[in-house]
Design a protein around this motif. Structure first.
Motif, PDB file in Angstrom:
ATOM      1  N   TYR A   1      29.979  38.286  40.776  1.00 24.74           N
ATOM      2  CA  TYR A   1      28.714  38.153  40.056  1.00 24.74           C
ATOM      3  C   TYR A   1      28.725  36.797  39.338  1.00 24.74           C
ATOM      4  O   TYR A   1      29.477  36.601  38.385  1.00 24.74           O
TER       5      TYR A   1
ATOM      6  N   VAL B   1      23.853  41.732  37.157  1.00 25.79           N
ATOM      7  CA  VAL B   1      24.732  42.592  37.950  1.00 25.79           C
ATOM      8  C   VAL B   1      23.890  43.635  38.686  1.00 25.79           C
ATOM      9  O   VAL B   1      22.663  43.650  38.576  1.00 25.79           O
ATOM     10  N   ASP B   2      24.562  44.515  39.442  1.00 27.80           N
ATOM     11  CA  ASP B   2      23.847  45.534  40.206  1.00 27.80           C
ATOM     12  C   ASP B   2      24.450  46.899  39.943  1.00 27.80           C
ATOM     13  O   ASP B   2      25.293  47.069  39.056  1.00 27.80           O
TER      14      ASP B   2
ATOM     15  N   PHE C   1      28.321  47.510  39.742  1.00 26.21           N
ATOM     16  CA  PHE C   1      29.140  46.915  38.675  1.00 26.21           C
ATOM     17  C   PHE C   1      29.743  48.013  37.804  1.00 26.21           C
ATOM     18  O   PHE C   1      29.058  48.933  37.362  1.00 26.21           O
TER      19      PHE C   1
ATOM     20  N   ALA D   1      35.913  45.047  35.420  1.00 24.07           N
ATOM     21  CA  ALA D   1      35.464  43.659  35.516  1.00 24.07           C
ATOM     22  C   ALA D   1      36.549  42.683  35.074  1.00 24.07           C
ATOM     23  O   ALA D   1      37.378  42.978  34.213  1.00 24.07           O
TER      24      ALA D   1
END
Length: 303
Positions: free
Chosen positions: A111, A138-139, A142, A147
């Motif tokens: 991302y 983000v989508d 995520f 992360a």
């Protein structure tokens, strides 16, 4: 009441008691209620939308301490991750904004699109700190706890900061090297350097530089003393060399080393900095020489 009625009453009463007992929830004595869902384990916990990172990294003359990361909705309705941080400018002279060469990864997903409406990267004065925010679009794939923030271009030494846990942390924290001592310019010993501190680091604070991939800076702070009556005892970068553990001899690094200081006759000048680009991770015994005078070299062991 007849004798037959008296005999039947206890049996009827027992049947009523059994029927009522079968209605007690959880008794297991009666048929399952079709309107009540079957018992199962505890409901799955919702994925967190906020997490405390509380880790620091060093990059291009900044020490950055990350705070809270949140999943939010931007003004456009898109899903965004914001990452709060405190940006400390380590340069003694130059103001600068923190680097925008950052991205997030979750597994094999990347991302890198900033949310410009929520991102705030302030210009930080020299030797000062300012709060700021990174923000990424983000989508639905995520996952906040999985992360990793990656800082820097691939051609340079990159920092990597997992949001949770220590695994994979690349903070690029400077490492002090416990060495002090003299470097003689010539056999007489009347003019010499005195190294007062040394460190290994991936960044160059003054000009906000960053070492290339596979290398790091070995920096030595020194003074120069002229115990003679000579009027010309300048220290120049071109006069300083470092012998690596493999025997290779290198010169000082451009845009990092600042060795030019002048000790007047019978005086000492301070503020010298010799800076060399060495293979990473730096390890072994190095030798610092002035005018390539090997017998006057200073041993610099790096663990």
């Amino acid at each position: 009441m007849s004798a037959m009625s008296k005999l039947r009453l206890p049996a009827v009463t027992a049947a009523i008691v059994l029927a009522l007992a079968g209605c007690v929830p959880g008794s297991g004595g009666g048929p399952a209620d079709p309107s009540r869902p079957a018992a199962s384990g505890s409901p799955a916990a919702a994925a967190p939308t906020e997490i405390q990172i509380n880790k620091s990294y060093w990059y291009a003359g900044f020490k950055t301490t990350l705070g809270t990361a949140r999943i939010v909705t931007s003004s456009s309705g898109a899903k965004t991750v914001t990452i709060e941080g405190v940006f400390q400018n380590l340069s003694p002279e130059h103001p600068r904004e923190p680097t925008s060469d950052v991205l997030l990864t979750v597994g094999d997903r990347t991302y890198a699109e900033p949310d410009n409406g929520l991102e705030q990267l302030p210009e930080v004065p020299a030797q000062r700190s300012q709060p700021g925010t990174y923000a990424f679009a983000v989508d639905e794939h995520f996952v906040l706890t999985d992360a990793v923030l990656v800082v820097g271009k691939p051609v340079d030494r990159q920092a990597a900061i997992p949001f949770t846990g220590p695994d994979g942390l690349v903070a690029l924290e400077p490492r002090p090297v416990p060495v002090t001592g003299k470097v003689l310019r010539e056999k007489t010993g009347g003019v010499y350097l005195t190294v007062s501190a040394a460190e290994v680091r991936a960044d160059e604070p003054l000009l906000h530089g960053q070492a290339p991939t596979g290398q790091e800076f070995l920096r030595l702070t020194f003074s120069a003393t002229n115990d003679t009556a000579a009027g010309f005892a300048w220290v120049f970068d071109r006069d300083l060399h470092l012998r690596l553990p493999d025997g290779t001899v290198i010169a000082t690094a451009d845009n990092c080393s600042r060795a030019q200081i002048y000790p007047a006759p019978h005086a000492t000048a301070t503020g010298g900095l010799a800076c060399f680009l060495v293979p990473s991770p730096a390890s072994g015994e190095y030798l610092l020489t002035w005018n390539r005078y090997a017998k006057g070299a200073l041993r610099v062991p790096v663990n």
